[in-house]
Design an enzyme around this catalytic site. Structure first.
Site, PDB file in Angstrom:
ATOM      1  CB  SER A 156      -0.973  -0.036   1.186  1.00 22.99           C
ATOM      2  OG  SER A 156      -2.009   0.909   1.032  1.00 22.99           O
ATOM      3  CD  GLU A 251      -5.568  -4.528  -4.122  1.00 31.71           C
ATOM      4  OE1 GLU A 251      -5.146  -3.395  -3.796  1.00 31.71           O
ATOM      5  OE2 GLU A 251      -4.837  -5.524  -4.207  1.00 31.71           O
ATOM      6  CG  HIS A 281      -5.494  -2.496  -0.182  1.00 36.42           C
ATOM      7  ND1 HIS A 281      -4.830  -2.042  -1.304  1.00 36.42           N
ATOM      8  CD2 HIS A 281      -5.003  -1.778   0.873  1.00 36.42           C
ATOM      9  CE1 HIS A 281      -3.992  -1.089  -0.953  1.00 36.42           C
ATOM     10  NE2 HIS A 281      -4.067  -0.917   0.360  1.00 36.42           N
TER      11      HIS A 281
END
Length: 317
Positions: A156, A251, A281
């Site tokens: 991320s 996602e 995610h």
């Protein structure tokens, strides 16, 4: 290695379906909670996926100027390293929350993993995280670990930070790592990808409003959201080492991964895209409980070992 896109429909495991149901029942709602609440909630959530392999030990690194911790599997190679930058929108996440993940990464690669607790926003906005990542990388080199024996990785925001770190090193003519692995990277703080809206309804973790709130904390209300060192999709991505990007189809930030890979290739570089249908995610983070996550971690480890040269060394023995 090359792009992998699994057939769709692809049946998700019962463990992944249970995780998605759990997330939908108690969403993070990052756009409505305070930063202390977000941090506390994430730490509590992450602790539910901690089942650290018994063969792994941890060693804190002191006196460097940034919090760091080694996760070292039994018989791990002493002359190589994975530099890991955790996710959390530059505002949450910690070494403790990622201890299980880094331990599993060390076990699967046979390489020590250096987890970096970089400073968080809004207390420490851009470029504090990048400064800390550079400090950690320079410290690794100072320990006698060659750049071609280092792989940088992150999920991320940590994935975007990994890219930013390599860009900063390249621009300063510093030695680049052997490669990088990006898990669901946040690479566009302006969130201009089509998937931000097209896939928001299937993403049980990330929301458009929550993502915007994280960007604002890191870059400021009047910040430049297309700053290349914060949003690498707007950067010149030439001259980078080989990169593996792992992402799930469900996602909100899916297009960040696709755009990063496309830009690296268009610039003449090497980038592999590993797309997993029905996955969410940062899904490799859940390897202690979810079989797809474990399989993804095994594939990631193969890429890392190939970049560092561990597979060749094993064959030579």
């Amino acid at each position: 290695m090359s792009d992998r896109v699994f057939p769709d429909p692809y049946p998700a495991s019962k463990e992944m379906l249970a995780l998605i149901a759990r997330l939908r029942a108690a969403p993070f709602k990052a756009d409505t909670k305070t930063v202390p609440e977000l941090r506390e909630n994430f730490e509590r959530f992450a602790s539910g996926f901690s089942d650290i392999p018994a063969s792994t030990r941890f060693e804190s690194v002191d006196g460097v100027g940034v919090e760091m911790e080694w996760a070292i599997a039994e018989n791990a190679s002493a002359d190589a390293a994975v530099l890991y930058l955790h996710g959390g929108g530059y505002s949450i996440g910690s070494i403790a929350a990622y201890r299980d993940h880094c331990a599993r990464l060390s076990v699967t690669t046979g390489v020590p993993v250096l987890s970096v607790g970089y400073r968080l926003a809004p207390e420490h906005p851009y470029p504090a995280a990048l400064d800390d990542a550079r400090l950690a990388y320079d410290w690794l080199l100072g320990q006698g670990i060659s750049a071609d024996r280092i792989v940088v990785s992150g999920d991320s925001a940590g994935g975007g930070l990994s890219l930013a770190l390599m860009l900063a090193l390249r621009d300063d003519s510093r030695p680049l790592p052997a490669g990088a692995v990006l898990l669901s990277p946040l690479a566009d703080m302006a969130h201009t990808g089509d998937s931000v809206h097209e896939r928001a309804h299937v993403d049980p973790i990330v929301t458009p409003a929550g993502s915007h709130a994280y960007s604002t904390r890191y870059l400021g209300e009047d910040g430049d959201f297309d700053t290349p060192y914060a949003s690498p999709v707007y950067a010149d991505l030439s001259g980078l080492p080989p990169v593996l990007v792992t992402v799930g189809t469900d996602e909100l930030l899916f297009d960040d991964s696709v755009r990063v890979v496309r830009k690296i290739r268009d610039a003449g570089g090497s980038a592999d895209l590993d797309v997993w249908p029905k996955m969410i995610h940062i899904f490799p983070f859940f390897a202690s409980q979810v079989p797809e996550s474990k399989r993804a971690m095994d594939y990631i480890a193969r890429f890392m070992k190939d970049r560092i040269g561990l597979d060749q060394e094993a064959e030579a023995l």
